[in-house]
Scaffold this motif. Structure first.
Motif, PDB file in Angstrom:
ATOM      1  N   VAL A  67     -35.183  63.543  43.042  1.00 24.22           N
ATOM      2  CA  VAL A  67     -35.825  63.436  41.735  1.00 24.22           C
ATOM      3  C   VAL A  67     -36.805  62.276  41.721  1.00 24.22           C
ATOM      4  O   VAL A  67     -36.464  61.147  42.095  1.00 24.22           O
ATOM      5  CB  VAL A  67     -34.775  63.245  40.619  1.00 24.22           C
ATOM      6  CG1 VAL A  67     -35.460  63.123  39.265  1.00 24.22           C
ATOM      7  CG2 VAL A  67     -33.791  64.411  40.612  1.00 24.22           C
ATOM      8  N   ILE A  68     -38.022  62.558  41.292  1.00 27.17           N
ATOM      9  CA  ILE A  68     -39.055  61.549  41.083  1.00 27.17           C
ATOM     10  C   ILE A  68     -39.203  61.376  39.575  1.00 27.17           C
ATOM     11  O   ILE A  68     -39.484  62.342  38.854  1.00 27.17           O
ATOM     12  CB  ILE A  68     -40.392  61.977  41.708  1.00 27.17           C
ATOM     13  CG1 ILE A  68     -40.242  62.133  43.230  1.00 27.17           C
ATOM     14  CG2 ILE A  68     -41.501  60.975  41.374  1.00 27.17           C
ATOM     15  CD1 ILE A  68     -41.443  62.785  43.897  1.00 27.17           C
ATOM     16  N   GLY A  69     -38.978  60.160  39.083  1.00 28.30           N
ATOM     17  CA  GLY A  69     -39.010  59.914  37.647  1.00 28.30           C
ATOM     18  C   GLY A  69     -40.179  59.050  37.230  1.00 28.30           C
ATOM     19  O   GLY A  69     -40.376  57.960  37.796  1.00 28.30           O
ATOM     20  N   LEU A  70     -40.948  59.519  36.266  1.00 29.96           N
ATOM     21  CA  LEU A  70     -42.083  58.757  35.739  1.00 29.96           C
ATOM     22  C   LEU A  70     -41.623  57.940  34.544  1.00 29.96           C
ATOM     23  O   LEU A  70     -41.101  58.492  33.565  1.00 29.96           O
ATOM     24  CB  LEU A  70     -43.219  59.696  35.327  1.00 29.96           C
ATOM     25  CG  LEU A  70     -43.677  60.726  36.371  1.00 29.96           C
ATOM     26  CD1 LEU A  70     -44.847  61.538  35.818  1.00 29.96           C
ATOM     27  CD2 LEU A  70     -44.040  60.056  37.681  1.00 29.96           C
ATOM     28  N   HIS A  76     -37.471  51.020  35.862  1.00 32.81           N
ATOM     29  CA  HIS A  76     -37.361  51.471  37.246  1.00 32.81           C
ATOM     30  C   HIS A  76     -36.016  51.110  37.863  1.00 32.81           C
ATOM     31  O   HIS A  76     -35.463  51.886  38.653  1.00 32.81           O
ATOM     32  CB  HIS A  76     -38.503  50.903  38.084  1.00 32.81           C
ATOM     33  CG  HIS A  76     -39.813  51.594  37.829  1.00 32.81           C
ATOM     34  ND1 HIS A  76     -40.916  51.436  38.652  1.00 32.81           N
ATOM     35  CD2 HIS A  76     -40.200  52.452  36.839  1.00 32.81           C
ATOM     36  CE1 HIS A  76     -41.911  52.158  38.183  1.00 32.81           C
ATOM     37  NE2 HIS A  76     -41.508  52.774  37.087  1.00 32.81           N
ATOM     38  N   ALA A  77     -35.477  49.965  37.534  1.00 33.66           N
ATOM     39  CA  ALA A  77     -34.194  49.557  38.125  1.00 33.66           C
ATOM     40  C   ALA A  77     -33.087  50.523  37.704  1.00 33.66           C
ATOM     41  O   ALA A  77     -32.231  50.892  38.527  1.00 33.66           O
ATOM     42  CB  ALA A  77     -33.843  48.129  37.711  1.00 33.66           C
ATOM     43  N   ILE A  85     -36.248  58.297  42.356  1.00 36.50           N
ATOM     44  CA  ILE A  85     -37.424  57.580  42.866  1.00 36.50           C
ATOM     45  C   ILE A  85     -38.320  57.268  41.666  1.00 36.50           C
ATOM     46  O   ILE A  85     -38.896  58.181  41.068  1.00 36.50           O
ATOM     47  CB  ILE A  85     -38.202  58.425  43.883  1.00 36.50           C
ATOM     48  CG1 ILE A  85     -37.305  58.792  45.063  1.00 36.50           C
ATOM     49  CG2 ILE A  85     -39.451  57.680  44.357  1.00 36.50           C
ATOM     50  CD1 ILE A  85     -37.921  59.837  45.992  1.00 36.50           C
ATOM     51  N   PRO A  86     -38.435  55.988  41.274  1.00 33.12           N
ATOM     52  CA  PRO A  86     -39.219  55.676  40.068  1.00 33.12           C
ATOM     53  C   PRO A  86     -40.704  55.490  40.383  1.00 33.12           C
ATOM     54  O   PRO A  86     -41.073  54.880  41.382  1.00 33.12           O
ATOM     55  CB  PRO A  86     -38.598  54.357  39.604  1.00 33.12           C
ATOM     56  CG  PRO A  86     -38.149  53.690  40.872  1.00 33.12           C
ATOM     57  CD  PRO A  86     -37.764  54.797  41.822  1.00 33.12           C
ATOM     58  N   LEU A  87     -41.543  56.038  39.515  1.00 31.03           N
ATOM     59  CA  LEU A  87     -42.982  55.849  39.629  1.00 31.03           C
ATOM     60  C   LEU A  87     -43.538  55.492  38.260  1.00 31.03           C
ATOM     61  O   LEU A  87     -43.063  55.995  37.242  1.00 31.03           O
ATOM     62  CB  LEU A  87     -43.675  57.126  40.124  1.00 31.03           C
ATOM     63  CG  LEU A  87     -43.394  57.591  41.555  1.00 31.03           C
ATOM     64  CD1 LEU A  87     -44.170  58.871  41.826  1.00 31.03           C
ATOM     65  CD2 LEU A  87     -43.749  56.522  42.567  1.00 31.03           C
ATOM     66  N   THR A  88     -44.569  54.655  38.255  1.00 33.03           N
ATOM     67  CA  THR A  88     -45.244  54.307  37.013  1.00 33.03           C
ATOM     68  C   THR A  88     -46.242  55.398  36.661  1.00 33.03           C
ATOM     69  O   THR A  88     -46.960  55.906  37.528  1.00 33.03           O
ATOM     70  CB  THR A  88     -45.981  52.970  37.156  1.00 33.03           C
ATOM     71  OG1 THR A  88     -45.047  51.972  37.566  1.00 33.03           O
ATOM     72  CG2 THR A  88     -46.618  52.548  35.844  1.00 33.03           C
ATOM     73  N   TYR A  89     -46.277  55.780  35.387  1.00 35.14           N
ATOM     74  CA  TYR A  89     -47.245  56.779  34.946  1.00 35.14           C
ATOM     75  C   TYR A  89     -48.615  56.129  34.800  1.00 35.14           C
ATOM     76  O   TYR A  89     -48.786  54.926  35.009  1.00 35.14           O
ATOM     77  CB  TYR A  89     -46.797  57.430  33.638  1.00 35.14           C
ATOM     78  CG  TYR A  89     -46.409  56.462  32.546  1.00 35.14           C
ATOM     79  CD1 TYR A  89     -47.373  55.790  31.796  1.00 35.14           C
ATOM     80  CD2 TYR A  89     -45.063  56.183  32.273  1.00 35.14           C
ATOM     81  CE1 TYR A  89     -47.024  54.904  30.801  1.00 35.14           C
ATOM     82  CE2 TYR A  89     -44.695  55.293  31.276  1.00 35.14           C
ATOM     83  CZ  TYR A  89     -45.671  54.657  30.551  1.00 35.14           C
ATOM     84  OH  TYR A  89     -45.310  53.767  29.570  1.00 35.14           O
ATOM     85  N   GLY A  90     -49.617  56.918  34.450  1.00 33.69           N
ATOM     86  CA  GLY A  90     -50.967  56.379  34.258  1.00 33.69           C
ATOM     87  C   GLY A  90     -51.903  56.799  35.369  1.00 33.69           C
ATOM     88  O   GLY A  90     -51.614  57.694  36.170  1.00 33.69           O
TER      89      GLY A  90
END
Length: 203
Positions: A67-70, A76-77, A85-90
């Motif tokens: 899973v990739i989470g925006l 993120h932590a 897997i955390p990703l920043t949106y934008g």
């Protein structure tokens, strides 16, 4: 109310979490099942730390998906602790998703709204494996799915979700609990759309 519409609350499930199951929990359940998440697949979730998104990512992980989470960086932590897997949106998020996926992106669940249906299509996700719980005009335009709470509002779903909580396999993060006479403050916080998890009103 009919007896078969009721579901018992397991002793280990706090009222604040149990109260979130009927809407947030059933919406997340419906969204994950709408795109038919399977073990070994890669799923992207927008709004991944919100009241519904935080449950979607956990249910998709429980199904065996990567899973990739925006979400914004402060969350993120939490996502990492839950195997996401955390990703920043934008700007540039599409390229960040492609790099993190390192291959095919099988499904996309949007819990935030526009422009994520278009992004999912640009990433090559088939329309039948894209579900939004909020961008209904976008779903109608592009022929994607838009399943939410109504598709899973059943006592057996609530029992399944409550059992996952009781077994420690599902967490419902509660951002803050407000007394009922502070409902306006609760809605102001909700409108900012930066909370991790649910905002709860206590009668």
């Amino acid at each position: 109310m009919e007896e078969d519409h009721l579901s018992p609350r397991p002793a280990g499930v706090p009222w604040e979490q149990a109260g979130a199951l009927f809407v947030a929990g059933t919406t997340a359940y419906a969204a994950v099942h709408a795109v038919k998440v399977e073990r070994g697949e890669t799923v992207v979730v927008s709004g991944a730390a919100g009241g519904v998104g935080s449950l979607v990512v956990q249910l998709a992980r429980h199904a065996g998906a990567t899973v990739i989470g925006l979400a914004s960086e402060p969350h993120h932590a939490w996502l990492t602790r839950h195997g996401v897997i955390p990703l920043t949106y934008g700007e540039g998020v599409g390229e960040r998703i492609r790099a993190a996926a390192d291959g095919t992106i099988d499904a996309f669940i949007d819990t935030f709204g526009a422009p994520y249906i278009e992004l999912a299509l640009e990433l090559g996700v088939p329309g039948e494996r894209i579900n939004t719980i909020i961008d209904f005009p976008g779903a109608a335009k592009h022929g994607t799915k838009a399943e939410g709470s109504a598709a899973a509002a059943r006592a057996e779903v609530l029992r399944e979700l409550a059992s996952l909580i009781a077994d420690g396999e599902l967490e419902i993060p509660v951002a803050r609990v407000y007394p009922l006479d502070e409902v306006r403050d609760a809605f102001r916080e909700l409108e900012r759309r930066h909370t991790n998890g649910k905002i709860v009103l206590r009668p």
